[in-house]
Design a protein around this motif. Structure first.
Motif, mmCIF file in Angstrom:
data_model
loop_
_atom_site.group_PDB
_atom_site.id
_atom_site.type_symbol
_atom_site.label_atom_id
_atom_site.label_comp_id
_atom_site.label_asym_id
_atom_site.label_seq_id
_atom_site.Cartn_x
_atom_site.Cartn_y
_atom_site.Cartn_z
ATOM 1 N N THR A 30 -1.526 26.377 17.637
ATOM 2 C CA THR A 30 -2.604 25.760 16.839
ATOM 3 C C THR A 30 -3.063 26.648 15.685
ATOM 4 O O THR A 30 -4.084 26.366 15.062
ATOM 5 C CB THR A 30 -3.812 25.434 17.743
ATOM 6 N N SER A 31 -2.307 27.697 15.372
ATOM 7 C CA SER A 31 -2.687 28.619 14.295
ATOM 8 C C SER A 31 -2.884 27.932 12.940
ATOM 9 O O SER A 31 -3.810 28.276 12.204
ATOM 10 C CB SER A 31 -1.651 29.738 14.178
ATOM 11 N N PRO A 32 -2.027 26.965 12.533
ATOM 12 C CA PRO A 32 -2.260 26.312 11.233
ATOM 13 C C PRO A 32 -3.652 25.688 11.110
ATOM 14 O O PRO A 32 -4.273 25.755 10.045
ATOM 15 C CB PRO A 32 -1.164 25.237 11.188
ATOM 16 N N LEU A 33 -4.133 25.093 12.179
ATOM 17 C CA LEU A 33 -5.480 24.504 12.146
ATOM 18 C C LEU A 33 -6.543 25.593 12.039
ATOM 19 O O LEU A 33 -7.567 25.416 11.364
ATOM 20 C CB LEU A 33 -5.708 23.660 13.402
ATOM 21 N N GLU A 34 -6.323 26.721 12.702
ATOM 22 C CA GLU A 34 -7.276 27.829 12.623
ATOM 23 C C GLU A 34 -7.307 28.415 11.209
ATOM 24 O O GLU A 34 -8.381 28.758 10.696
ATOM 25 C CB GLU A 34 -6.886 28.908 13.636
ATOM 26 N N VAL A 35 -6.145 28.519 10.571
ATOM 27 C CA VAL A 35 -6.084 29.040 9.200
ATOM 28 C C VAL A 35 -6.862 28.145 8.249
ATOM 29 O O VAL A 35 -7.667 28.624 7.437
ATOM 30 C CB VAL A 35 -4.610 29.172 8.742
ATOM 31 N N VAL A 36 -6.641 26.845 8.339
ATOM 32 C CA VAL A 36 -7.354 25.898 7.470
ATOM 33 C C VAL A 36 -8.854 25.947 7.742
ATOM 34 O O VAL A 36 -9.672 25.922 6.813
ATOM 35 C CB VAL A 36 -6.807 24.470 7.671
ATOM 36 N N LYS A 37 -9.236 26.047 9.010
ATOM 37 C CA LYS A 37 -10.651 26.115 9.361
ATOM 38 C C LYS A 37 -11.320 27.332 8.741
ATOM 39 O O LYS A 37 -12.391 27.227 8.118
ATOM 40 C CB LYS A 37 -10.814 26.155 10.874
ATOM 41 N N ILE A 38 -10.713 28.510 8.903
ATOM 42 C CA ILE A 38 -11.333 29.745 8.403
ATOM 43 C C ILE A 38 -11.354 29.765 6.882
ATOM 44 O O ILE A 38 -12.345 30.200 6.268
ATOM 45 C CB ILE A 38 -10.592 30.968 8.970
ATOM 46 N N LYS A 39 -10.296 29.278 6.233
ATOM 47 C CA LYS A 39 -10.310 29.218 4.779
ATOM 48 C C LYS A 39 -11.413 28.282 4.282
ATOM 49 O O LYS A 39 -12.051 28.542 3.261
ATOM 50 C CB LYS A 39 -8.945 28.751 4.258
ATOM 51 N N SER A 40 -11.648 27.200 5.006
ATOM 52 C CA SER A 40 -12.721 26.277 4.635
ATOM 53 C C SER A 40 -14.081 26.929 4.828
ATOM 54 O O SER A 40 -14.981 26.741 4.008
ATOM 55 C CB SER A 40 -12.627 24.998 5.478
ATOM 56 N N GLN A 41 -14.238 27.701 5.896
ATOM 57 C CA GLN A 41 -15.512 28.372 6.143
ATOM 58 C C GLN A 41 -15.791 29.442 5.093
ATOM 59 O O GLN A 41 -16.915 29.569 4.605
ATOM 60 C CB GLN A 41 -15.507 29.000 7.533
ATOM 61 N N VAL A 42 -14.766 30.228 4.773
ATOM 62 C CA VAL A 42 -14.949 31.286 3.777
ATOM 63 C C VAL A 42 -15.207 30.677 2.409
ATOM 64 O O VAL A 42 -16.028 31.172 1.633
ATOM 65 C CB VAL A 42 -13.704 32.211 3.751
ATOM 66 N N GLY A 43 -14.498 29.581 2.094
ATOM 67 C CA GLY A 43 -14.700 28.898 0.819
ATOM 68 C C GLY A 43 -13.639 29.207 -0.205
ATOM 69 O O GLY A 43 -13.902 29.139 -1.406
ATOM 70 N N THR A 44 -12.419 29.593 0.238
ATOM 71 C CA THR A 44 -11.349 29.902 -0.709
ATOM 72 C C THR A 44 -10.920 28.639 -1.455
ATOM 73 O O THR A 44 -11.280 27.527 -1.096
ATOM 74 C CB THR A 44 -10.130 30.495 0.028
ATOM 75 N N PHE A 45 -10.071 28.855 -2.474
ATOM 76 C CA PHE A 45 -9.657 27.737 -3.331
ATOM 77 C C PHE A 45 -8.848 26.691 -2.578
ATOM 78 O O PHE A 45 -8.671 25.576 -3.041
ATOM 79 C CB PHE A 45 -8.833 28.269 -4.510
ATOM 80 N N HIS A 46 -8.327 27.051 -1.390
ATOM 81 C CA HIS A 46 -7.472 26.130 -0.642
ATOM 82 C C HIS A 46 -8.216 24.896 -0.142
ATOM 83 O O HIS A 46 -7.602 23.886 0.178
ATOM 84 C CB HIS A 46 -6.871 26.844 0.584
ATOM 85 N N CYS A 47 -9.522 24.991 -0.032
ATOM 86 C CA CYS A 47 -10.254 23.973 0.748
ATOM 87 C C CYS A 47 -11.188 23.137 -0.104
ATOM 88 O O CYS A 47 -12.194 22.646 0.398
ATOM 89 C CB CYS A 47 -11.042 24.676 1.852
ATOM 90 N N LYS A 48 -10.878 22.964 -1.369
ATOM 91 C CA LYS A 48 -11.809 22.274 -2.250
ATOM 92 C C LYS A 48 -11.748 20.750 -2.140
ATOM 93 O O LYS A 48 -12.675 20.057 -2.519
ATOM 94 C CB LYS A 48 -11.545 22.678 -3.706
ATOM 95 N N LYS A 49 -10.633 20.226 -1.585
ATOM 96 C CA LYS A 49 -10.469 18.767 -1.588
ATOM 97 C C LYS A 49 -10.219 18.190 -0.212
ATOM 98 O O LYS A 49 -9.558 17.159 -0.084
ATOM 99 C CB LYS A 49 -9.332 18.383 -2.543
ATOM 100 N N GLY A 50 -10.701 18.850 0.819
ATOM 101 C CA GLY A 50 -10.632 18.244 2.133
ATOM 102 C C GLY A 50 -9.548 18.806 3.031
ATOM 103 O O GLY A 50 -8.761 19.679 2.670
#
Length: 341
Positions: A30-50
């Motif tokens: 489940t690491s891919p989901l954890e990566v997306v979650k943490i990037k969304s929490q930190v606020g990196t450019f990866h998570c601007k559109k959902g």
């Protein structure tokens, strides 16, 4: 009331290894989901559109390897975390047990919260390293591996940086415990039968619901904690954090003022999606490892089923069963020698 009865048919080392292997396997899958979650929490450019767009951007910018950033340190952290958590939990629960070995559900959950805080304190620097490794772009890395990350943070920011945001772990433990308690006291109403009659599937569903409710309540504290872990004024874009702040309260204020209060739940979709496969893999893998250990200890006839070995007292410990087997083996050997004479 909840009965705290670990399976005494496993040795302490076997139980620890079962938990550790199950945790490593479920975290890795489940690491891919954890990566997306943490990037969304930190606020990196990866998570601007959902949620779904985040996966696409991570893949385009960092490749498939980007989905397993920080997984090694996460797995390494699991073993000391589990050891401290289990030992602390047992000590606290035993203090509140009655003479029959029972402890109230609320006290058990409270013990779990205190054990979690103790384990987090022991392993928090590894969690900070995990956040830094995930927040960076693995094709243009600032940090290379666990040891390099920890040493660079310590050299550039000092020891306090390795525990930045730890107070939020303590604060988040209270809504987390409340969420678990709120679910568990209503389980008999949900299933319309007492808790001791729940099936394995019902217990799995209960765990997922409890985790979902508890993590939703404590999620804002984890979001701010991840931002505090990632922020570093010496790195480009402050380490990836989307806001700049001076402390915990200022971080809450900046997030709400600049991004809106719902930003405190950024990545909650990935987190909710992760719960079912994570717990499913965790429980199933643990049960598989447990069956192998029970077979090796002589309690069941095959590692592929729970059929009990005939004539084996299931209340005996592993060493006692081994002693009985050795005694019977020696006795059979002696009887064979006597028949030749």
């Amino acid at each position: 009331m909840a009965t705290v009865k670990p399976d005494d048919r496993l040795t302490s080392s076997q139980g620890f290894m079962c938990v550790g292997f199950a945790g490593v396997f479920s975290k890795t899958v489940t690491s891919p989901l954890e990566v997306v979650k943490i990037k969304s929490q930190v606020g990196t450019f990866h998570c601007k559109k959902g949620f779904l767009h985040s996966f696409l951007v991570v893949y385009q910018k960092e490749g498939i390897r980007g989905f397993w950033k920080g997984n090694l340190v996460s797995c390494l952290r699991l073993f000391p975390y589990s050891a401290v958590h289990l030992s602390t939990y047992k000590q606290i629960v035993h203090l509140h047990m009655d003479e029959l070995g029972y402890v109230s559900q609320w006290r058990a959950i409270f013990a779990g919260g205190l054990a979690g805080i103790s384990a987090a304190l022991a392993t928090y620097p590894l969690e900070v390293a995990e956040t830094h490794l995930i927040a960076q772009n693995c094709r243009e890395p600032t940090y290379r591996g666990v040891v390099h990350t920890l040493s660079k943070i310590y050299q550039t920011e000092g020891l306090r940086a390795l525990y930045r945001g730890f107070s939020l772990t303590i604060l988040g433990a209270f809504p987390f415990s409340i969420g678990c308690y709120a679910v568990y006291i209503n389980l008999d109403k949900l299933w319309r039968k007492p808790q001791f009659r729940f099936t394995a599937l019902q217990n799995f569903i209960n765990g997922c619901i409890a985790a979902g409710v508890a993590q939703t309540l404590s999620y804002p504290f984890e979001t701010v904690k991840r931002k505090m872990q990632a922020q570093n004024p010496r790195l480009p874009h402050y380490g990836g954090a989307d806001i700049h702040f001076t402390g915990m309260l200022d971080c809450f204020r900046q997030v709400i003022r600049n991004k809106g209060i719902l930003t405190l739940w950024s990545g909650i979709t990935a987190n909710m999606v992760k719960i079912v496969p994570y717990f499913g893999l965790l429980f199933s893998c643990f049960e598989m490892c447990k069956q192998v250990c029970l077979y090796r200890n002589g309690y069941i006839v095959s590692p592929l089923s729970y059929k009990l070995a005939p004539g084996v007292d299931q209340s005996m410990g592993p060493t006692e069963v081994e002693e009985v087997k050795q005694y019977l083996k020696n006795r059979k050997f002696q009887s064979q020698q006597g028949s030749r004479w």
